[in-house]
Write a protein that holds these residues in place. Structure first.
Motif, PDB file in Angstrom:
ATOM      1  N   GLY A   1       1.195  13.304   0.450  1.00 49.81           N
ATOM      2  CA  GLY A   1       1.187  12.000   1.096  1.00 49.81           C
ATOM      3  C   GLY A   1       0.145  11.896   2.192  1.00 49.81           C
ATOM      4  O   GLY A   1      -0.472  12.890   2.588  1.00 49.81           O
TER       5      GLY A   1
ATOM      6  N   SER B   1       3.357   4.700   9.316  1.00 49.46           N
ATOM      7  CA  SER B   1       3.739   4.525   7.916  1.00 49.46           C
ATOM      8  C   SER B   1       3.111   5.627   7.082  1.00 49.46           C
ATOM      9  O   SER B   1       2.244   6.365   7.546  1.00 49.46           O
ATOM     10  CB  SER B   1       3.304   3.147   7.412  1.00 49.46           C
ATOM     11  OG  SER B   1       1.902   3.009   7.520  1.00 49.46           O
ATOM     12  N   CYS B   2       3.567   5.730   5.843  1.00 50.23           N
ATOM     13  CA  CYS B   2       3.036   6.761   4.956  1.00 50.23           C
ATOM     14  C   CYS B   2       2.880   6.207   3.551  1.00 50.23           C
ATOM     15  O   CYS B   2       3.406   5.146   3.227  1.00 50.23           O
ATOM     16  CB  CYS B   2       3.936   7.992   4.940  1.00 50.23           C
ATOM     17  SG  CYS B   2       5.567   7.702   4.244  1.00 50.23           S
ATOM     18  N   THR B   3       2.155   6.934   2.740  1.00 52.92           N
ATOM     19  CA  THR B   3       1.961   6.572   1.342  1.00 52.92           C
ATOM     20  C   THR B   3       2.017   7.834   0.496  1.00 52.92           C
ATOM     21  O   THR B   3       1.627   8.913   0.963  1.00 52.92           O
ATOM     22  CB  THR B   3       0.617   5.839   1.134  1.00 52.92           C
ATOM     23  OG1 THR B   3       0.528   5.409  -0.224  1.00 52.92           O
ATOM     24  CG2 THR B   3      -0.574   6.710   1.443  1.00 52.92           C
TER      25      THR B   3
ATOM     26  N   THR C   1       0.817  -1.217   0.000  1.00 52.04           N
ATOM     27  CA  THR C   1       0.000   0.000   0.000  1.00 52.04           C
ATOM     28  C   THR C   1       0.845   1.259   0.000  1.00 52.04           C
ATOM     29  O   THR C   1       0.440   2.265   0.545  1.00 52.04           O
ATOM     30  CB  THR C   1      -0.925   0.024   1.229  1.00 52.04           C
ATOM     31  OG1 THR C   1      -0.112  -0.070   2.406  1.00 52.04           O
ATOM     32  CG2 THR C   1      -1.919  -1.110   1.199  1.00 52.04           C
ATOM     33  N   PHE C   2       2.027   1.202  -0.578  1.00 58.56           N
ATOM     34  CA  PHE C   2       2.858   2.394  -0.547  1.00 58.56           C
ATOM     35  C   PHE C   2       2.303   3.501  -1.435  1.00 58.56           C
ATOM     36  O   PHE C   2       2.564   4.658  -1.193  1.00 58.56           O
ATOM     37  CB  PHE C   2       4.310   2.093  -0.915  1.00 58.56           C
ATOM     38  CG  PHE C   2       5.194   3.271  -0.651  1.00 58.56           C
ATOM     39  CD1 PHE C   2       5.459   3.677   0.641  1.00 58.56           C
ATOM     40  CD2 PHE C   2       5.726   3.993  -1.684  1.00 58.56           C
ATOM     41  CE1 PHE C   2       6.242   4.788   0.892  1.00 58.56           C
ATOM     42  CE2 PHE C   2       6.527   5.099  -1.446  1.00 58.56           C
ATOM     43  CZ  PHE C   2       6.780   5.489  -0.144  1.00 58.56           C
ATOM     44  N   LYS C   3       1.520   3.165  -2.417  1.00 53.80           N
ATOM     45  CA  LYS C   3       0.967   4.187  -3.310  1.00 53.80           C
ATOM     46  C   LYS C   3      -0.549   4.238  -3.180  1.00 53.80           C
ATOM     47  O   LYS C   3      -1.221   3.217  -3.232  1.00 53.80           O
ATOM     48  CB  LYS C   3       1.313   3.873  -4.770  1.00 53.80           C
ATOM     49  CG  LYS C   3       2.787   3.674  -5.047  1.00 53.80           C
ATOM     50  CD  LYS C   3       3.553   4.964  -5.036  1.00 53.80           C
ATOM     51  CE  LYS C   3       4.926   4.847  -5.592  1.00 53.80           C
ATOM     52  NZ  LYS C   3       5.972   4.493  -4.728  1.00 53.80           N
ATOM     53  N   ALA C   4      -1.091   5.435  -3.029  1.00 54.90           N
ATOM     54  CA  ALA C   4      -2.540   5.647  -3.009  1.00 54.90           C
ATOM     55  C   ALA C   4      -2.912   6.352  -4.310  1.00 54.90           C
ATOM     56  O   ALA C   4      -2.373   7.407  -4.616  1.00 54.90           O
ATOM     57  CB  ALA C   4      -2.943   6.504  -1.814  1.00 54.90           C
TER      58      ALA C   4
END
Length: 137
Positions: free
Chosen positions: A58, A74-76, A5-8
């Motif tokens: 982000g 965490s972040c995306t 899920t690193f990219k939204a």
């Protein structure tokens, strides 16, 4: 089960069950995305060709790791369809924020349409791998 899920995707970041709460309440600004082989990643920086500071839009969240019981933050990065310049890197590109839009993004005033604006002309330059060394002075 592990999720990648690193990219939204911008098209659903404000409505997706995984990201909509963060879209409303936990926004962040990301300055680097690492590229290359997993064992030898390189941190390129993308900026406006005219030198204006830009960053990636982000989202962040905290959650509890079921195996360790530890809280993980965490972040995306929010991504959109790539333009002609960034397509050489990937078929999606980060949603770029101009410095004048940082506050509006972080405080929630800016909506998804801000992320859909065409990016300015961009340039790439490589920064030191030391940006990822915790505690480096």
């Amino acid at each position: 089960m592990k999720l990648a899920t690193f990219k939204a995707w911008v098209e659903a970041a404000d409505t997706s069950g995984m990201f909509k709460s963060s879209f409303r309440n936990r926004r962040c600004i990301i300055f680097f995305e690492w590229t290359g082989d997993k064992r030898d990643k390189t941190p390129p920086d993308f900026s406006a060709a005219d030198g204006e500071l830009m960053a990636f839009a982000g989202l962040w969240d905290s959650w509890k790791d079921r195996e360790t019981g530890k809280t993980v933050t965490s972040c995306t990065i929010i991504v959109r369809e790539a333009d002609a310049w960034s397509a050489k890197y990937h078929d999606r590109m980060p949603c770029m924020l101009h410095s004048r839009d940082f506050d509006g993004w972080l405080d929630g005033r800016a909506e998804r349409d801000l992320l859909m604006q065409p990016p300015r002309e961009l340039r790439e330059w490589i920064v030191s791998k030391r940006v990822n060394v915790s505690g480096y002075v």
